[in-house]
Design an enzyme around this catalytic site. Sequence first.
Site, PDB file in Angstrom:
ATOM      1  N   GLU A   1       0.865  -1.178   0.000  1.00 55.22           N
ATOM      2  CA  GLU A   1       0.000   0.000   0.000  1.00 55.22           C
ATOM      3  C   GLU A   1       0.901   1.228   0.000  1.00 55.22           C
ATOM      4  O   GLU A   1       1.826   1.320   0.825  1.00 55.22           O
ATOM      5  CB  GLU A   1      -0.866   0.039   1.273  1.00 55.22           C
ATOM      6  CG  GLU A   1      -1.879  -1.055   1.387  1.00 55.22           C
ATOM      7  CD  GLU A   1      -2.657  -0.958   2.703  1.00 55.22           C
ATOM      8  OE1 GLU A   1      -2.225  -0.225   3.620  1.00 55.22           O
ATOM      9  OE2 GLU A   1      -3.715  -1.621   2.801  1.00 55.22           O
TER      10      GLU A   1
ATOM     11  N   ASP B   1      -5.706   8.724  10.119  1.00 53.36           N
ATOM     12  CA  ASP B   1      -4.369   8.271  10.493  1.00 53.36           C
ATOM     13  C   ASP B   1      -3.953   8.754  11.873  1.00 53.36           C
ATOM     14  O   ASP B   1      -4.268   9.876  12.266  1.00 53.36           O
ATOM     15  CB  ASP B   1      -3.350   8.761   9.457  1.00 53.36           C
ATOM     16  CG  ASP B   1      -3.470   7.946   8.182  1.00 53.36           C
ATOM     17  OD1 ASP B   1      -3.768   8.511   7.122  1.00 53.36           O
ATOM     18  OD2 ASP B   1      -3.322   6.713   8.299  1.00 53.36           O
TER      19      ASP B   1
ATOM     20  N   TYR C   1     -10.844  -4.755   3.036  1.00 52.58           N
ATOM     21  CA  TYR C   1      -9.956  -4.367   4.134  1.00 52.58           C
ATOM     22  C   TYR C   1     -10.812  -4.267   5.393  1.00 52.58           C
ATOM     23  O   TYR C   1     -11.675  -3.395   5.494  1.00 52.58           O
ATOM     24  CB  TYR C   1      -9.319  -3.019   3.813  1.00 52.58           C
ATOM     25  CG  TYR C   1      -8.221  -2.577   4.750  1.00 52.58           C
ATOM     26  CD1 TYR C   1      -8.361  -2.598   6.130  1.00 52.58           C
ATOM     27  CD2 TYR C   1      -7.008  -2.125   4.245  1.00 52.58           C
ATOM     28  CE1 TYR C   1      -7.360  -2.175   6.979  1.00 52.58           C
ATOM     29  CE2 TYR C   1      -5.987  -1.700   5.083  1.00 52.58           C
ATOM     30  CZ  TYR C   1      -6.187  -1.726   6.454  1.00 52.58           C
ATOM     31  OH  TYR C   1      -5.179  -1.294   7.295  1.00 52.58           O
TER      32      TYR C   1
HETATM   33  O1  LIG Z   1      -0.853   1.726  10.690  1.00 50.27           O
HETATM   34  P1  LIG Z   1      -1.469   0.437  11.130  1.00 50.27           P
HETATM   35  O2  LIG Z   1      -2.115   0.552  12.499  1.00 50.27           O
HETATM   36  O3  LIG Z   1      -0.518  -0.735  10.995  1.00 50.27           O
HETATM   37  O4  LIG Z   1      -2.683   0.140  10.096  1.00 50.27           O
HETATM   38  C1  LIG Z   1      -2.413  -0.016   8.683  1.00 50.27           C
HETATM   39  C2  LIG Z   1      -2.736   1.315   8.056  1.00 50.27           C
HETATM   40  O5  LIG Z   1      -1.723   2.235   8.454  1.00 50.27           O
HETATM   41  C3  LIG Z   1      -2.795   1.373   6.533  1.00 50.27           C
HETATM   42  O6  LIG Z   1      -3.485   0.273   5.993  1.00 50.27           O
HETATM   43  C4  LIG Z   1      -3.478   2.679   6.282  1.00 50.27           C
HETATM   44  C5  LIG Z   1      -2.835   3.873   6.171  1.00 50.27           C
HETATM   45  N1  LIG Z   1      -3.745   4.875   6.088  1.00 50.27           N
HETATM   46  C6  LIG Z   1      -5.005   4.336   6.196  1.00 50.27           C
HETATM   47  C7  LIG Z   1      -6.256   4.932   6.260  1.00 50.27           C
HETATM   48  C8  LIG Z   1      -7.363   4.118   6.415  1.00 50.27           C
HETATM   49  C9  LIG Z   1      -7.219   2.729   6.484  1.00 50.27           C
HETATM   50  C10 LIG Z   1      -5.945   2.099   6.443  1.00 50.27           C
HETATM   51  C11 LIG Z   1      -4.869   2.937   6.321  1.00 50.27           C
END
Ligand SMILES: O=P(O)(O)OC[C@@H](O)[C@@H](O)c1c[nH]c2ccccc12
Length: 266
Positions: free
Chosen positions: A49, A60, A174
């Site tokens: 990603e 975030d 997701y």
């Molecule tokens: O950071 P984490 O807690 O490991 O979670 C993944 C996430 O960062 C990535 O999939 C992601 C980054 N920005 C997002 C915004 C919404 C959903 C998911 C995301």
Amino acid sequence: MSRIAGKFADLKKRSEKALVTFITAGDPDLAATEELIPLLAGSGADIIELGVPFSDPMADGPTIQLSSERALAAGTTLPKILATVKKVRSRSEVPLILMGYYNPILSYGLEAFAADAAAAGVDGVLLVDLPPEEAGEFKAAADRHGLDLIFLLTPTSDEARIRTVARRARGFVYYVSVTGVTGVRSSVEGSVATRVAAVKEKVPVPVAVGFGISTPEQAAAIAETADGVVVGSALVKLFETKQGAELRQELARFVSALKRGVTGAP
Ligand SMILES: O=P(O)(O)OC[C@@H](O)[C@@H](O)c1c[nH]c2ccccc12
């Protein structure tokens, strides 16, 4: 079949689960991103990603917010990210998903963005603030250009939302493990497995789980039920204190350990 669907199909044949890693495109700069994509893939990331840095990343936590700020300070823009993806495609087939918010895509132009992203070699797009009920126009453009539009489900998603996602999902769904923003958590809730199993019953594509996963042990636990495990902040945190060869070494080591956790290898 998209690279994303193909990857999940390959992994299923090997009874393996996917490791999905998130980094912010342009952190610390796009030259680094161009190097890190093949490195992550070579270390065990099955899908990558790429976050499109945004000034108001509401979903975030602090780690990724700081990462977005570094990327924006380095002059990262969507066109430059697409140019980087195009360059990486000459040496890596790893499935790539652009993660971001709807505004920058809207100002780029939905049709133009879908066409340019697909031409650059992007495989999927996940727009955090575009619920499936409002995604019709962009989904039509994405479908026209073979981009998988990835939808989020959360612990608070109701049956109607799950049904809508099940009808429209491509690539994978997701599942956000906890309500709240991205960020490392000491323990990932136990009930996640039950809820993921319930979602898997209702959607026709693989389900990957993210939010708060930061150790191979947590990844292994999630991988018992989910088809994929997403790790972002725990990787992005390394960018706060490491650069260059040291950052690459740390990322390679950590991603390899996470992949071993996901595949249940010792
Ligand atoms: O950071 P984490 O807690 O490991 O979670 C993944 C996430 O960062 C990535 O999939 C992601 C980054 N920005 C997002 C915004 C919404 C959903 C998911 C995301």
